[in-house]
Design a protein around this motif. Structure first.
Motif, PDB file in Angstrom:
ATOM      1  N   THR A  86      42.962  40.830  28.228  1.00 29.97           N
ATOM      2  CA  THR A  86      42.680  40.865  26.796  1.00 29.97           C
ATOM      3  C   THR A  86      41.760  42.025  26.435  1.00 29.97           C
ATOM      4  O   THR A  86      41.073  42.588  27.295  1.00 29.97           O
ATOM      5  CB  THR A  86      42.014  39.556  26.334  1.00 29.97           C
ATOM      6  OG1 THR A  86      40.759  39.394  27.032  1.00 29.97           O
ATOM      7  CG2 THR A  86      42.902  38.355  26.588  1.00 29.97           C
ATOM      8  N   LEU A  87      41.757  42.336  25.161  1.00 29.15           N
ATOM      9  CA  LEU A  87      40.847  43.316  24.572  1.00 29.15           C
ATOM     10  C   LEU A  87      40.269  42.632  23.344  1.00 29.15           C
ATOM     11  O   LEU A  87      40.981  42.414  22.358  1.00 29.15           O
ATOM     12  CB  LEU A  87      41.625  44.577  24.201  1.00 29.15           C
ATOM     13  CG  LEU A  87      40.871  45.804  23.714  1.00 29.15           C
ATOM     14  CD1 LEU A  87      39.821  46.268  24.705  1.00 29.15           C
ATOM     15  CD2 LEU A  87      41.860  46.927  23.445  1.00 29.15           C
ATOM     16  N   LYS A  88      38.988  42.230  23.418  1.00 26.30           N
ATOM     17  CA  LYS A  88      38.398  41.403  22.370  1.00 26.30           C
ATOM     18  C   LYS A  88      37.025  41.925  21.964  1.00 26.30           C
ATOM     19  O   LYS A  88      36.339  42.589  22.735  1.00 26.30           O
ATOM     20  CB  LYS A  88      38.223  39.961  22.856  1.00 26.30           C
ATOM     21  CG  LYS A  88      39.488  39.220  23.205  1.00 26.30           C
ATOM     22  CD  LYS A  88      39.129  37.818  23.684  1.00 26.30           C
ATOM     23  CE  LYS A  88      40.336  37.002  24.082  1.00 26.30           C
ATOM     24  NZ  LYS A  88      39.957  35.661  24.576  1.00 26.30           N
ATOM     25  N   HIS A  94      45.981  39.186  45.886  1.00 29.36           N
ATOM     26  CA  HIS A  94      44.715  38.708  45.346  1.00 29.36           C
ATOM     27  C   HIS A  94      44.116  39.811  44.473  1.00 29.36           C
ATOM     28  O   HIS A  94      44.012  40.962  44.913  1.00 29.36           O
ATOM     29  CB  HIS A  94      43.757  38.338  46.475  1.00 29.36           C
ATOM     30  CG  HIS A  94      44.269  37.232  47.342  1.00 29.36           C
ATOM     31  ND1 HIS A  94      45.097  37.464  48.421  1.00 29.36           N
ATOM     32  CD2 HIS A  94      44.102  35.882  47.272  1.00 29.36           C
ATOM     33  CE1 HIS A  94      45.410  36.312  48.992  1.00 29.36           C
ATOM     34  NE2 HIS A  94      44.826  35.340  48.321  1.00 29.36           N
ATOM     35  N   TRP A  95      43.741  39.457  43.257  1.00 28.95           N
ATOM     36  CA  TRP A  95      43.266  40.436  42.279  1.00 28.95           C
ATOM     37  C   TRP A  95      41.798  40.181  41.956  1.00 28.95           C
ATOM     38  O   TRP A  95      41.402  39.040  41.681  1.00 28.95           O
ATOM     39  CB  TRP A  95      44.080  40.345  40.997  1.00 28.95           C
ATOM     40  CG  TRP A  95      45.553  40.568  41.198  1.00 28.95           C
ATOM     41  CD1 TRP A  95      46.471  39.670  41.658  1.00 28.95           C
ATOM     42  CD2 TRP A  95      46.270  41.778  40.936  1.00 28.95           C
ATOM     43  NE1 TRP A  95      47.723  40.239  41.703  1.00 28.95           N
ATOM     44  CE2 TRP A  95      47.630  41.530  41.263  1.00 28.95           C
ATOM     45  CE3 TRP A  95      45.912  43.043  40.448  1.00 28.95           C
ATOM     46  CZ2 TRP A  95      48.627  42.496  41.120  1.00 28.95           C
ATOM     47  CZ3 TRP A  95      46.886  44.003  40.304  1.00 28.95           C
ATOM     48  CH2 TRP A  95      48.231  43.736  40.637  1.00 28.95           C
ATOM     49  N   ARG A  96      41.010  41.246  41.954  1.00 32.23           N
ATOM     50  CA  ARG A  96      39.596  41.154  41.617  1.00 32.23           C
ATOM     51  C   ARG A  96      39.360  41.722  40.221  1.00 32.23           C
ATOM     52  O   ARG A  96      40.079  42.621  39.777  1.00 32.23           O
ATOM     53  CB  ARG A  96      38.756  41.908  42.650  1.00 32.23           C
ATOM     54  CG  ARG A  96      38.780  41.225  44.011  1.00 32.23           C
ATOM     55  CD  ARG A  96      38.080  42.021  45.077  1.00 32.23           C
ATOM     56  NE  ARG A  96      37.970  41.274  46.327  1.00 32.23           N
ATOM     57  CZ  ARG A  96      37.538  41.767  47.464  1.00 32.23           C
ATOM     58  NH1 ARG A  96      37.183  43.050  47.532  1.00 32.23           N
ATOM     59  NH2 ARG A  96      37.468  41.019  48.539  1.00 32.23           N
ATOM     60  N   THR A  97      38.349  41.214  39.556  1.00 37.45           N
ATOM     61  CA  THR A  97      38.073  41.612  38.179  1.00 37.45           C
ATOM     62  C   THR A  97      36.951  42.638  38.116  1.00 37.45           C
ATOM     63  O   THR A  97      36.005  42.588  38.897  1.00 37.45           O
ATOM     64  CB  THR A  97      37.675  40.388  37.340  1.00 37.45           C
ATOM     65  OG1 THR A  97      36.543  39.739  37.957  1.00 37.45           O
ATOM     66  CG2 THR A  97      38.823  39.400  37.234  1.00 37.45           C
ATOM     67  N   SER A 137      37.625  33.656  30.079  1.00 29.98           N
ATOM     68  CA  SER A 137      38.232  33.690  28.747  1.00 29.98           C
ATOM     69  C   SER A 137      38.860  35.046  28.445  1.00 29.98           C
ATOM     70  O   SER A 137      39.604  35.191  27.471  1.00 29.98           O
ATOM     71  CB  SER A 137      37.178  33.381  27.673  1.00 29.98           C
ATOM     72  OG  SER A 137      36.185  34.407  27.637  1.00 29.98           O
ATOM     73  N   ALA A 138      38.598  36.034  29.306  1.00 30.96           N
ATOM     74  CA  ALA A 138      39.122  37.380  29.102  1.00 30.96           C
ATOM     75  C   ALA A 138      40.258  37.713  30.042  1.00 30.96           C
ATOM     76  O   ALA A 138      41.179  38.455  29.692  1.00 30.96           O
ATOM     77  CB  ALA A 138      37.998  38.416  29.277  1.00 30.96           C
ATOM     78  N   THR A 195      39.411  44.973  29.766  1.00 32.26           N
ATOM     79  CA  THR A 195      39.600  44.217  31.003  1.00 32.26           C
ATOM     80  C   THR A 195      40.342  45.063  32.032  1.00 32.26           C
ATOM     81  O   THR A 195      41.164  45.914  31.677  1.00 32.26           O
ATOM     82  CB  THR A 195      40.389  42.915  30.751  1.00 32.26           C
ATOM     83  OG1 THR A 195      41.538  43.195  29.961  1.00 32.26           O
ATOM     84  CG2 THR A 195      39.545  41.875  30.052  1.00 32.26           C
ATOM     85  N   GLU A 196      40.037  44.815  33.294  1.00 28.56           N
ATOM     86  CA  GLU A 196      40.713  45.525  34.384  1.00 28.56           C
ATOM     87  C   GLU A 196      40.695  44.660  35.636  1.00 28.56           C
ATOM     88  O   GLU A 196      39.700  43.981  35.919  1.00 28.56           O
ATOM     89  CB  GLU A 196      40.055  46.870  34.673  1.00 28.56           C
ATOM     90  CG  GLU A 196      40.729  47.656  35.779  1.00 28.56           C
ATOM     91  CD  GLU A 196      40.224  49.093  35.904  1.00 28.56           C
ATOM     92  OE1 GLU A 196      40.196  49.595  37.043  1.00 28.56           O
ATOM     93  OE2 GLU A 196      39.866  49.698  34.878  1.00 28.56           O
TER      94      GLU A 196
END
Length: 249
Positions: free
Chosen positions: A74-76, A40-43, A62-63, A85-86
């Motif tokens: 993404t890098l936007k 499980h990954w958290r943002t 969206s990222a 993003t991480e």
């Protein structure tokens, strides 16, 4: 006149309260959680510049998202700001084998774009028990290199930097972390490193003969800007597979 001033004051207070409420909500919002690769990954999110970088971090769907292709980072640019993003595992990981496949046009990265795949312990002991695979140029115009690191990187014996001479956008990577040592390997394409035929696709292999203690690490993946400097174009990275196998004595 007094009535007008009162109306203006009330309007100002209302707008201030709304803005404060929005900011507080953004700061206190719980991290989104995504399931991928059996974990499980958290943002990570930040509305003010934070490390690494410094960067702003976007946790919006969206990222960062998961679909049949894989886990997307993404890098936007949004407005005047660029958003990195991480993600990080909810589960504590530690000693074991980390195998993952990445699809991104790393050869075309802007000199300030960094993609990182690493262990991290919030405790500062042993340099946060950070073990990295990174795609980066660190601002140099010489092009993106790959590197393996058992922190601190300032010790030249703890870092291996190399030109991957990529054949396409797909690469497979492995970190094997045991109580005795740390070893790394990278391959062209999507391969099973346990298959002897994968040696034909080997990019590089390296090991470091010491190991940090296991601690309470999580695994992290990020896509960010070195020194926070804007790139020439957006970046899209997909982790098409991820597998963690716990070390068994």
């Amino acid at each position: 006149m007094k009535k007008q001033l009162s109306v203006l004051l009330l309007s100002f207070l209302f707008v201030s309260c709304v803005l404060f409420a929005e900011e507080t909500t953004l700061i206190k919002v719980k991290p989104r959680e995504l399931a991928f690769g059996g974990l499980h990954w958290r943002t990570k999110s930040s509305i003010t510049p934070t490390s690494p970088g410094p960067n702003y971090f976007n946790a919006d769907p969206s990222a960062i998202w998961v679909d049949d292709w894989g886990l997307h980072l993404t890098l936007k640019q949004h407005g005047e700001k660029w958003w990195a993003t991480e993600i990080y595992t909810r589960e504590r990981v530690g000693y074991g084998t980390y195998t993952f496949t990445v699809e991104t046009n790393a050869a075309a990265f802007d000199p300030h774009v960094v993609a990182g795949f690493f262990t991290w312990d919030t405790a500062p002991d042993e340099y946060n028990r950070e073990i990295d695979i990174e795609f980066a140029a660190w601002g140099s115009p010489d092009g993106t290199k790959f590197q393996y690191v058992v922190q601190p990187y300032t010790d030249p014996e703890r870092i291996e930097v190399f030109d991957p001479e990529l054949n396409g956008n797909l690469t497979t990577h492995r970190i094997i972390w045991t109580p005795q040592d740390v070893s790394f390997a990278s391959y062209h394409g999507a391969v099973d490193p346990d298959d002897p035929q994968s040696e034909n696709m080997l990019i590089n292999r390296w090991s470091y003969p010491q190991s940090p203690s296991e601690g309470r690490v999580r695994f992290r993946i990020n896509l960010w800007l070195y020194q926070g400097k804007a790139p020439v174009s957006p970046v899209h990275l997909v982790v098409t597979s991820f597998l963690f196998e716990k070390w068994k004595p």
